[in-house]
Design a protein around this motif. Sequence first.
Motif, PDB file in Angstrom:
ATOM      1  N   ALA A  20       0.881  -1.324   0.000  1.00 22.29           N
ATOM      2  CA  ALA A  20      -0.079   0.008   0.154  1.00 22.29           C
ATOM      3  C   ALA A  20       0.936   1.270   0.094  1.00 22.29           C
ATOM      4  CB  ALA A  20      -0.958   0.003   1.172  1.00 22.29           C
ATOM      5  N   PHE A  21       1.895   1.241   0.781  1.00 23.32           N
ATOM      6  CA  PHE A  21       3.055   2.483   0.738  1.00 23.32           C
ATOM      7  C   PHE A  21       3.502   2.620  -0.670  1.00 23.32           C
ATOM      8  CE2 PHE A  21       7.304   4.244   0.830  1.00 23.32           C
ATOM      9  CZ  PHE A  21       7.229   5.022   1.911  1.00 23.32           C
ATOM     10  N   ARG A  22       3.883   1.519  -1.268  1.00 23.00           N
ATOM     11  CA  ARG A  22       4.513   1.547  -2.615  1.00 23.00           C
ATOM     12  C   ARG A  22       3.349   2.163  -3.477  1.00 23.00           C
ATOM     13  NH1 ARG A  22       5.917  -2.514  -5.969  1.00 23.00           N
ATOM     14  NH2 ARG A  22       4.440  -4.088  -5.199  1.00 23.00           N
ATOM     15  N   LEU A  23       2.021   1.945  -3.543  1.00 17.96           N
ATOM     16  CA  LEU A  23       1.125   2.516  -4.052  1.00 17.96           C
ATOM     17  C   LEU A  23       0.939   3.981  -4.022  1.00 17.96           C
ATOM     18  CD1 LEU A  23      -2.278   1.019  -5.193  1.00 17.96           C
ATOM     19  CD2 LEU A  23      -2.054   3.212  -4.407  1.00 17.96           C
ATOM     20  N   VAL A  24       1.025   4.348  -2.691  1.00 21.52           N
ATOM     21  CA  VAL A  24       0.741   5.501  -2.496  1.00 21.52           C
ATOM     22  C   VAL A  24       2.017   6.553  -3.111  1.00 21.52           C
ATOM     23  CG1 VAL A  24       0.855   7.455  -0.542  1.00 21.52           C
ATOM     24  CG2 VAL A  24      -0.591   5.614  -0.410  1.00 21.52           C
ATOM     25  N   GLU A  25       3.196   5.652  -2.777  1.00 16.06           N
ATOM     26  CA  GLU A  25       4.612   6.521  -3.223  1.00 16.06           C
ATOM     27  C   GLU A  25       4.307   6.895  -4.703  1.00 16.06           C
ATOM     28  OE1 GLU A  25       8.772   5.342  -4.834  1.00 16.06           O
ATOM     29  OE2 GLU A  25       8.053   4.221  -3.069  1.00 16.06           O
ATOM     30  N   ARG A  26       3.835   5.612  -5.593  1.00 17.22           N
ATOM     31  CA  ARG A  26       4.054   5.803  -7.035  1.00 17.22           C
ATOM     32  C   ARG A  26       2.861   6.828  -7.467  1.00 17.22           C
ATOM     33  NH1 ARG A  26       6.038   1.362  -9.776  1.00 17.22           N
ATOM     34  NH2 ARG A  26       5.143   2.450 -11.603  1.00 17.22           N
ATOM     35  N   VAL A  27       1.582   6.882  -6.780  1.00 18.34           N
ATOM     36  CA  VAL A  27       0.702   8.095  -7.049  1.00 18.34           C
ATOM     37  C   VAL A  27       1.280   9.461  -6.869  1.00 18.34           C
ATOM     38  CG1 VAL A  27      -1.597   8.814  -6.902  1.00 18.34           C
ATOM     39  CG2 VAL A  27      -1.375   6.190  -6.932  1.00 18.34           C
ATOM     40  N   CYS A  28       2.010   9.278  -5.780  1.00 20.21           N
ATOM     41  CA  CYS A  28       2.616  10.690  -5.388  1.00 20.21           C
ATOM     42  C   CYS A  28       3.526  11.217  -6.479  1.00 20.21           C
ATOM     43  CB  CYS A  28       3.498  10.762  -4.107  1.00 20.21           C
ATOM     44  SG  CYS A  28       2.343  10.850  -2.848  1.00 20.21           S
ATOM     45  N   ALA A  29       4.202  10.159  -7.236  1.00 26.45           N
ATOM     46  CA  ALA A  29       4.955  10.687  -8.320  1.00 26.45           C
ATOM     47  C   ALA A  29       4.369  11.342  -9.372  1.00 26.45           C
ATOM     48  CB  ALA A  29       5.963   9.434  -8.762  1.00 26.45           C
ATOM     49  N   VAL A  30       3.224  10.866  -9.578  1.00 30.72           N
ATOM     50  CA  VAL A  30       2.150  11.513 -10.645  1.00 30.72           C
ATOM     51  C   VAL A  30       1.530  12.785 -10.315  1.00 30.72           C
ATOM     52  CG1 VAL A  30       0.162  11.141 -12.112  1.00 30.72           C
ATOM     53  CG2 VAL A  30       1.893   9.216 -11.520  1.00 30.72           C
TER      54      VAL A  30
END
Length: 560
Positions: free
Chosen positions: A103-113
């Motif tokens: 879930a952290f990885r998903l939030v991180e990747r969305v933050c990059a967008v």
Amino acid sequence: MPVRPSASADEPVAESFLASLESGRLDWNTLLPFPVPDAASGTVADALIKEITESVAAEVDPERTDATGQLPDGLIDRLRDDGWFRLRNASALGGHELSDYDAFRLVERVCAVSQPVGQTLAIQNAVGAAALLAALPDGPLRAKVERRIAAGTVSAFAGTEPEGANNAWPGTTAVPTADGSAYLLSGEKVFTGNGDIADLLAVLATVPEDGHRRVGVFFVDTTDPGFRVRSRLEFMGSRGLHNAALTLDGVRVPREDALLGEPDAPRFPAPVGAIALLSALFFNAAPALAIARQCQEWSSAFVARRAVNGRPLGEYDQIQRILATTAAEVFAMDTVVRWSLLDSGLTDRWFERSVTKNLCTVTAWRIVDRTMSLLGGEGFETARSKQRRGAEPLPLERLFRDARGLRVSGNIDFLLDIQSARLLLAGRYAAAGAGAADDVPEPARPTGLGPANEAHLRAAEQGLRRFERVCRRLIAEHPRPDALFGRQETLRLLGRISAELFSMCAVLARVASDTDDGRQDLTDVHCTAVRHRLAGLWRRLTATGEPDYGAVSRSPAAHH
């Protein structure tokens, strides 16, 4: 209101670096084997990450969002309806059942967008109703919250007040009604993420009752009379993020919709404190890591396309140091996140989680500042200006503002260092100042480290012994905790030293378990920088004859 979270009696406890800090001896049995992500769950998460990042990228223009301060119309509804607010919840509630790390990885990747979109997901999944469910015992409140989650609630957590986030007791009060069937909530809240769009709100308040008081979390339906959004807040960074100032004027909350802490204990009801620690990683460390990775990518691309005096930029010593330091710091950030989230439960590794927020946000600030210097004329300039003159329109100016805000949100960086040290020292006071036993043999060192990293390992061991001796001496000199806890600069330095030692040991443990020789060099770069920082911190901690900062701050010269 910091507190050391504790596991329930039947809950296994993950190994923690805290044992080495408290004993002064680096016990590699607590760090090895270094945890690795589960391949099967990671594959599922990767598919979800690809789906949501492509969807957000197609709909959100980050520069437009930054300029207008508004997310696209209908985006929040689509995120809710597609189940992105239930990343870690059970499938029975419409959730994706992701691990904390995935879930952290998903939030991180969305933050990059889009950082505001990623942080919106962080609020919902790490401190909103979907996360608070873990703190609720079986009963009517849990059943009610489960129904709201399954129905797609938009939720928020209202803790901070106009007077600040560091008062022991919330100023918002929850007064019991005469018949005892409910509480009446009154007060003001600020900096409430998603507060202006939430339909279910968890509110932190002080309960005065029978001559005592407690801290409680109260679940408020935002359609209830007495609740209103005073204003939407606009930050210097993360523009477009929904955040609000709220007013509660006699909002009635049924008694069964409250979760209460212990009498006269100014801290979160258990295990809300552990959820708050975890939420700081999602809301702050995830976007910090996203920013750091983007800066690393941009720096490498910039250096590859530039030359000075006919010589490729990457051949210059200072440029090589910049690229290597950024790469090593990104590796270290990823490492402390993995240790904090993998193979651990809600109340595990509280020390690591409490310092990882700062480790990530302060490091991201160093990286983005370094990248600003490296890119020069393509750094301080806005993306719009770069595009007008035909330069690569990297939005570094936006990331610069976003990164600085991360050091403030979730509490200010220096206060978090102070709080970490207080928790460490409070544990030692509770143990009557017990320290390392001199007759305990040195734990075996790990294999797999190169010569340079073996030297860093010995330095880490020395640092831990020194840390334990200093803590033991300070407690002996201050039999009453209040006297020591009033020395904020001492606590700040101890908190920072403990965090640096943790990051150093975590990276050494990871590379000792790693077959990639290239990471030996990354570890060497990181540990070298940590040792330089530690030298300065130790020097300041042991300094004598300091200036009279209090007198200067009160003098007329300080106010003109």
